[in-house]
Motif scaffolding. Structure first.
Motif, short mmCIF file in Angstrom:
data_model
loop_
_atom_site.label_atom_id
_atom_site.label_comp_id
_atom_site.label_asym_id
_atom_site.label_seq_id
_atom_site.Cartn_x
_atom_site.Cartn_y
_atom_site.Cartn_z
N LYS A 90 1.03 -1.16 0.22
CA LYS A 90 0.01 0.10 -0.17
C LYS A 90 0.73 1.22 -0.03
O LYS A 90 1.85 1.44 0.84
CB LYS A 90 -0.91 -0.15 1.23
N ARG A 91 0.70 2.24 -0.96
CA ARG A 91 1.53 3.43 -1.21
C ARG A 91 0.47 4.45 -1.48
O ARG A 91 -0.62 4.37 -1.70
CB ARG A 91 2.37 3.12 -2.33
N LEU A 92 1.00 5.71 -1.11
CA LEU A 92 0.45 6.83 -1.81
C LEU A 92 0.78 7.50 -2.91
O LEU A 92 2.18 7.58 -3.37
CB LEU A 92 0.60 7.84 -0.53
N GLY A 93 0.08 7.58 -3.71
CA GLY A 93 0.44 8.08 -5.41
C GLY A 93 -0.01 9.70 -5.54
O GLY A 93 -0.19 10.53 -4.51
N GLN A 135 -1.73 4.02 -12.49
CA GLN A 135 -1.39 4.22 -11.11
C GLN A 135 -0.05 4.93 -10.76
O GLN A 135 0.28 5.53 -9.92
CB GLN A 135 -1.55 3.27 -10.31
N MET A 136 0.90 4.58 -11.81
CA MET A 136 2.24 4.93 -11.97
C MET A 136 2.65 5.27 -13.19
O MET A 136 1.88 5.35 -14.30
CB MET A 136 3.10 3.79 -11.12
N SER A 137 3.97 5.83 -13.15
CA SER A 137 4.59 6.19 -14.41
C SER A 137 5.90 5.51 -14.37
O SER A 137 6.28 5.27 -13.59
CB SER A 137 4.60 7.67 -14.63
N PHE A 138 6.38 5.57 -15.66
CA PHE A 138 7.84 5.02 -15.77
C PHE A 138 8.96 5.99 -14.99
O PHE A 138 9.56 5.44 -14.26
CB PHE A 138 8.39 4.94 -17.30
N PRO A 161 8.69 10.80 -8.91
CA PRO A 161 8.91 10.24 -7.67
C PRO A 161 8.33 9.02 -7.29
O PRO A 161 7.23 8.69 -7.54
CB PRO A 161 8.37 11.51 -6.86
N ARG A 162 9.22 8.14 -6.31
CA ARG A 162 8.86 7.11 -5.93
C ARG A 162 7.56 7.08 -5.00
O ARG A 162 7.67 8.05 -4.24
CB ARG A 162 9.82 6.18 -5.27
N PRO A 180 3.30 8.74 -9.38
CA PRO A 180 4.75 8.39 -8.90
C PRO A 180 5.36 7.38 -10.00
O PRO A 180 4.74 6.73 -10.79
CB PRO A 180 4.50 7.38 -7.57
N GLY A 181 6.75 7.12 -9.70
CA GLY A 181 7.40 6.52 -10.86
C GLY A 181 7.97 5.27 -10.71
O GLY A 181 8.22 5.08 -9.28
N LEU A 182 8.29 4.46 -11.53
CA LEU A 182 9.20 3.17 -11.42
C LEU A 182 10.49 3.50 -11.10
O LEU A 182 11.15 3.00 -10.04
CB LEU A 182 9.05 2.31 -12.73
N THR A 183 11.04 4.67 -11.67
CA THR A 183 12.25 5.31 -11.36
C THR A 183 12.10 6.76 -11.19
O THR A 183 11.04 7.24 -11.95
CB THR A 183 13.64 4.92 -12.29
#
Length: 221
Positions: free
Chosen positions: A49-52, A114-117, A120-121, A143-146
């Protein structure tokens, strides 16, 4: 122009890149899954569980690198504890963390938006009150994968430097910056640079740099 890139072009490349990389992720899942099952017979994946974006909670997908029912240990600044001799991490987990293979399932998070490549993590839950006010800008983007911080030192940078770098990215987001981060990430991953923030779990615990944690049903990295 920056908004157009962030909302339209960046999302297009995220979808296209995810679809291109997906077969590789599915292929590598087979040996990783077998290795995890052989070692401790637990689940292959872990939903963290994370915050995006917009401080919205989501479940980030990872290959499980910790023992089942591992404790959630945090540093004093609220960041997740990460050490080379962490007893919670399995033998397979040490390898997939070192090579960043454990993060590959996040391709699915990217594909569904939910994320991008690059970005920010994602932030662990329960840290908002610890963040300096300026750092909340990180939640204006996916948030990103890197990200810029990970391409430079992964987990080795200080928390304040980490905050400043993430906010710099949000304020200067562009195609050229994303390409720069992407090309910087590759040598960082292959050199295994900055994999661990905490150098020794025993030493760090004796200095009270780790907060007592609650037991969870799965790992929490």
């Amino acid at each position: 122009m920056r908004t157009f890139y962030r909302v339209i072009i960046k999302r297009f490349f995220d979808i296209l890149g995810s679809l291109i990389i997906m077969p590789f992720v599915l292929l590598i899942t087979i040996p990783v899954a077998i290795a995890i099952l052989i070692e401790d017979h637990g689940p292959i994946f872990y939903l963290d569980k994370r915050l995006g974006k917009n401080i919205k909670e989501f479940k980030m997908l990872k290959f499980r690198s910790m023992k089942v029912d591992a404790l959630d240990i945090r540093n004093e600044d609220g960041t997740t504890y990460n050490s080379i001799d962490d007893p919670r991490v399995t033998k397979v987990g040490k390898f997939i963390r070192k090579t960043s293979i454990d993060e590959l399932p996040q391709i699915f998070n990217i594909l569904i938006g939910q994320m991008s490549f690059i970005g920010p993590r994602p932030s662990p839950l329960g840290n908002i009150e610890k963040y300096p006010k300026f750092y909340l800008k990180k939640f204006n983007v996916l948030p990103g994968l890197t990200g810029l911080d990970q391409s430079q030192g992964r987990n080795s940078t200080s928390f304040l430097k980490h905050c400043e770098t993430d906010v710099y990215y949000v304020e200067h987001i562009s195609l050229w910056l994303d390409l720069k981060i992407l090309f910087m990430t590759v040598p960082t991953v292959f050199s295994h640079k900055g994999v661990y923030r905490n150098q020794s779990s025993k030493n760090d615990e004796s200095k009270s740099s780790v907060i007592s944690s609650e037991e969870q049903k799965d790992e929490n990295k």
